[in-house]
Design a protein around this motif. Structure first.
Motif, short mmCIF file in Angstrom:
data_model
loop_
_atom_site.label_atom_id
_atom_site.label_comp_id
_atom_site.label_asym_id
_atom_site.label_seq_id
_atom_site.Cartn_x
_atom_site.Cartn_y
_atom_site.Cartn_z
N ASP A 90 0.83 -1.20 0.00
CA ASP A 90 0.00 0.00 0.00
C ASP A 90 0.86 1.25 0.00
N ALA A 91 1.98 1.18 0.80
CA ALA A 91 2.91 2.32 0.80
C ALA A 91 3.53 2.50 -0.58
N ALA A 92 3.83 1.36 -1.24
CA ALA A 92 4.40 1.45 -2.60
C ALA A 92 3.41 2.07 -3.57
N ARG A 93 2.11 1.68 -3.41
CA ARG A 93 1.10 2.27 -4.30
C ARG A 93 0.96 3.77 -4.06
N GLN A 94 0.97 4.16 -2.75
CA GLN A 94 0.89 5.58 -2.45
C GLN A 94 2.10 6.33 -3.02
N ASP A 95 3.28 5.71 -2.92
CA ASP A 95 4.48 6.32 -3.49
C ASP A 95 4.37 6.45 -5.01
N ALA A 96 3.80 5.37 -5.61
CA ALA A 96 3.60 5.43 -7.07
C ALA A 96 2.63 6.55 -7.44
N ALA A 97 1.57 6.75 -6.61
CA ALA A 97 0.62 7.83 -6.87
C ALA A 97 1.31 9.19 -6.76
N ARG A 98 2.18 9.31 -5.70
CA ARG A 98 2.91 10.58 -5.58
C ARG A 98 3.81 10.81 -6.78
N GLN A 99 4.46 9.71 -7.23
CA GLN A 99 5.34 9.85 -8.41
C GLN A 99 4.53 10.22 -9.65
N ASP A 100 3.32 9.62 -9.78
CA ASP A 100 2.48 9.96 -10.93
C ASP A 100 2.05 11.43 -10.88
N ALA A 101 1.72 11.92 -9.64
CA ALA A 101 1.37 13.34 -9.51
C ALA A 101 2.56 14.23 -9.87
N ALA A 102 3.77 13.78 -9.42
CA ALA A 102 4.97 14.55 -9.77
C ALA A 102 5.20 14.56 -11.28
N ARG A 103 4.93 13.40 -11.92
CA ARG A 103 5.09 13.34 -13.38
C ARG A 103 4.10 14.27 -14.09
N GLN A 104 2.85 14.27 -13.60
CA GLN A 104 1.86 15.17 -14.19
C GLN A 104 2.25 16.63 -13.98
N GLU A 105 2.78 16.95 -12.78
CA GLU A 105 3.23 18.33 -12.55
C GLU A 105 4.37 18.69 -13.48
N ALA A 106 5.29 17.70 -13.69
CA ALA A 106 6.40 17.96 -14.63
C ALA A 106 5.87 18.18 -16.04
N GLN A 107 4.83 17.37 -16.41
CA GLN A 107 4.24 17.57 -17.74
C GLN A 107 3.60 18.94 -17.84
N ARG A 108 2.90 19.38 -16.73
CA ARG A 108 2.28 20.70 -16.76
C ARG A 108 3.34 21.80 -16.92
N ILE A 109 4.44 21.65 -16.17
CA ILE A 109 5.52 22.64 -16.27
C ILE A 109 6.11 22.64 -17.68
N GLU A 110 6.28 21.43 -18.24
CA GLU A 110 6.83 21.35 -19.61
C GLU A 110 5.88 21.99 -20.62
#
Length: 391
Positions: A124-144
């Motif tokens: 579950d912690a890994a899934r939450q970490d993956a969700a945080r990473q996905d949010a970070a990826r989306q933020e990076a895409q928004r910045i790009e």
């Protein structure tokens, strides 16, 4: 010795106990093996994630490749989790089948369940970490995306600046073209004025040459004065007769001009009513070359001295090309301006009079002309287009 039946029961009991111990041991080893596999998968996932983060820090330009790699690793992780879930399901099925053996190993089963709970918590912690990473990826895409939009707007601004520069360059080129045309017109005007000055110098040179020749002739005449002294009286008598004939001809011409003029236009009265010796040039040719040269010089002075501005507006009106006779005295002053044919526009006729008067004094008669004439009448047709032209 124990009875044979008792020995057989003990042996069977030992066999059963050993079988149960072997089953428990096998289950324990299997649990340890699964735990080791889960830890290996988690360590591999942590290593891959660390490598991905390091790659993102080292090469910002490879973000897209890192994202794709992360997605691939995430897919691999999900596949591993799916396989783990399938294996766990198989283990649970096997646990159901081995329920009898697990009854003796309740403690081990409890420990296994606790380990599975911890594993689930880690997942579950890994899934939450993956969700945080996905949010970070989306933020990076928004910045790009924002960066690309800023670059697009900057490119549009630069294109607008370039277009403005092109327009300004076109305006500068047009101004240069107009300036070049103006300079060309000035050069042409300077060339025209230079040609006029050269022509004036040529006429002046011809006049000086005529004066020189006249001076030479007069010197020769003085040298011959002693020889022709006896003939002077006869020459004077002939000259008096010629003057009398000239006055008679002038009077006849004055009467003809007066007859053709209207009574209400004083400017058309013939200037020949006086007793002055008069020369007339009513065309462009005459046997007297000096008279022709003088008339041409007089006409050029009017044509080349920007006098057209005095008649420019009036000349735009419909009119007839006027035929004008200008009488010039020997000192270059104007005796009269006579219209043989009026333009039909009073403003044009008056402008012609002002033009003639504004250019005084005209060239004085050469000695040769002065000996023959007191007044020279020059008749020309005046034409107006972009300048004044006398024909």
């Amino acid at each position: 010795m124990p009875p044979p039946g008792d020995s057989s029961d003990a042996t069977q009991e030992r066999s059963d106990r050993e079988a149960r111990e072997r089953a428990v041991e096998i289950a324990r080893l299997d649990l340890l093996e699964r735990e080791a596999q889960r830890q290996a998968v988690q360590l591999e996932a942590a290593r891959i994630e660390t490598q991905r983060l390091e790659t993102e820090r080292q090469a910002a330009t490879r973000q897209e490749a890192a994202r794709l790699e992360a997605e691939r690793l995430r897919a691999a992780q999900l596949e591993a989790e799916r396989q783990e879930a399938a294996r766990q399901a198989a283990a649970q099925q096997e646990a159901v089948q081995q329920e009898a053996a697990r009854q003796d190993t309740q403690r081990i089963e409890t420990a296994r369940l606790e380990a599975e709970r911890q594993g689930a918590a880690r997942q579950d912690a890994a899934r939450q970490d993956a969700a945080r990473q996905d949010a970070a990826r989306q933020e990076a895409q928004r910045i790009e995306t924002a960066r690309l939009e800023a670059e697009r707007q900057e490119a549009a601004r630069q294109a607008s600046v370039r277009q403005e520069a092109v327009q300004q360059d076109a305006a500068r080129q047009e101004a240069q073209r107009i300036e070049t045309a103006r300079l060309q017109a000035e050069r042409q005007e300077a060339a025209r004025q230079d040609a006029a000055r050269q022509e004036a110098r040529r006429i002046e040179t011809a006049r000086l040459e005529a004066e020189r020749q006249e001076a030479a002739r007069q010197a020769a005449a003085r040298q011959e004065a002693a020889r022709v002294e006896a003939l002077q009286e006869e020459a004077q008598r002939r000259e008096a007769a010629r003057r009398a004939i000239g006055r008679q001809l002038d009077e006849e011409a004055a009467r003809r001009d007066a007859a053709s003029a209207t009574a209400d236009l004083p400017s058309r009265l013939s200037p020949s009513s006086s007793g002055a010796r008069r020369g007339r040039l009513f065309g462009r040719t005459d046997a007297n070359a000096e008279l022709v040269l003088y008339a041409e010089a007089w006409a050029r002075k009017i044509q080349l001295n920007m006098t057209f501005d005095m008649v420019r507006d009036a000349a735009k009106r419909p009119h007839t090309q006027p035929l004008v006779t200008v009488a010039i005295r020997s000192d270059g002053s104007v005796e009269s301006v006579t219209f043989v044919t009026s333009s039909g526009v009073a403003e044009i006729d008056e402008a012609i009079r002002r033009i003639v008067q504004s250019q005084m004094p005209y060239q004085a008669f050469t000695p040769g002309l002065a000996r023959e004439f007191d007044v020279i009448e020059i008749r020309r047709t005046w034409q107006f287009d972009t300048a004044i032209r006398l024909y």
